[in-house]
Design a protein around this motif. Structure first.
Motif, short mmCIF file in Angstrom:
data_model
loop_
_atom_site.label_atom_id
_atom_site.label_comp_id
_atom_site.label_asym_id
_atom_site.label_seq_id
_atom_site.Cartn_x
_atom_site.Cartn_y
_atom_site.Cartn_z
N HIS A 1 0.81 -1.23 0.00
CA HIS A 1 0.00 0.00 0.00
C HIS A 1 0.84 1.27 0.00
N TYR B 1 -1.84 6.01 6.79
CA TYR B 1 -2.91 5.37 7.56
C TYR B 1 -4.03 6.38 7.78
N VAL C 1 -12.96 0.99 7.83
CA VAL C 1 -11.79 1.43 7.06
C VAL C 1 -10.78 2.16 7.96
N GLN D 1 -6.69 1.61 8.45
CA GLN D 1 -6.11 0.90 7.31
C GLN D 1 -5.10 1.78 6.57
N LYS E 1 -3.61 3.24 3.11
CA LYS E 1 -4.17 3.63 1.81
C LYS E 1 -3.08 4.25 0.94
N THR E 2 -3.20 4.06 -0.37
CA THR E 2 -2.29 4.70 -1.31
C THR E 2 -2.72 6.15 -1.52
N GLU F 1 -5.96 6.32 -3.48
CA GLU F 1 -7.14 6.05 -2.66
C GLU F 1 -7.47 7.24 -1.77
N LEU F 2 -6.45 7.92 -1.27
CA LEU F 2 -6.69 9.11 -0.43
C LEU F 2 -7.36 10.21 -1.23
N MET G 1 -10.99 9.30 -1.47
CA MET G 1 -11.64 9.45 -0.17
C MET G 1 -11.83 10.91 0.20
#
Length: 137
Positions: free
Chosen positions: A45, A66, A75, A78, A80-81, A84-85, A88
């Motif tokens: 990740h 994180y 979630v 966790q 995240k790349t 993904e951030l 989000m």
């Protein structure tokens, strides 16, 4: 990350830890102690950087992010790349991100920075919280 707010940079603390290592006051066992979970998170990740490890200088650092927040539910906690951030940030309510730099070769790890992402709550409105279940439920 464009929507970063409330940024806390830990570079001064990092510099002090590395000064202690190079002066011999701090052992490598104290600073090169990445857990297997953190090393795996960096592998799957993490986002590779061009920065060399400040301890072993033989490998490039990886940044692991994180996420934590009440509205994130399962979630929260966790890794995240950055891609993904970014997704989000546009879709979630406010949440915190903690970035850790990791050397997968020697185990060096240090909290690099923390910041807040997500949609800011409207003034006067309480942020939505997920309801926690009790053991009886």
């Amino acid at each position: 990350m464009p929507g970063r707010r409330s940024v806390v940079d830990y570079s001064l603390q990092r510099r002090a830890v590395l000064a202690g290592v190079h002066a011999g006051r701090t052992s490598l066992y104290e600073v090169c102690d990445a857990t297997p979970y953190l090393t795996r998170a960096a592998r799957y990740h993490g986002d590779r950087t061009e920065d060399p490890c400040p301890v072993c200088r033989s490998s490039r650092l990886t940044t692991v992010s994180y996420v934590y927040g009440d509205a994130l539910g399962h979630v929260s906690g966790q890794a995240k790349t950055h891609a993904e951030l970014a997704r989000m940030d546009a879709m979630q309510e406010e949440f915190s991100v903690y970035e850790v730099e990791v050397c997968r070769a020697c185990g060096w790890n240090h909290l690099d920075c923390s910041y807040v992402l997500g949609n800011e709550p409207e003034p006067g409105r309480q942020p939505r919280r997920t309801r926690r279940r009790t053991a009886a439920e």
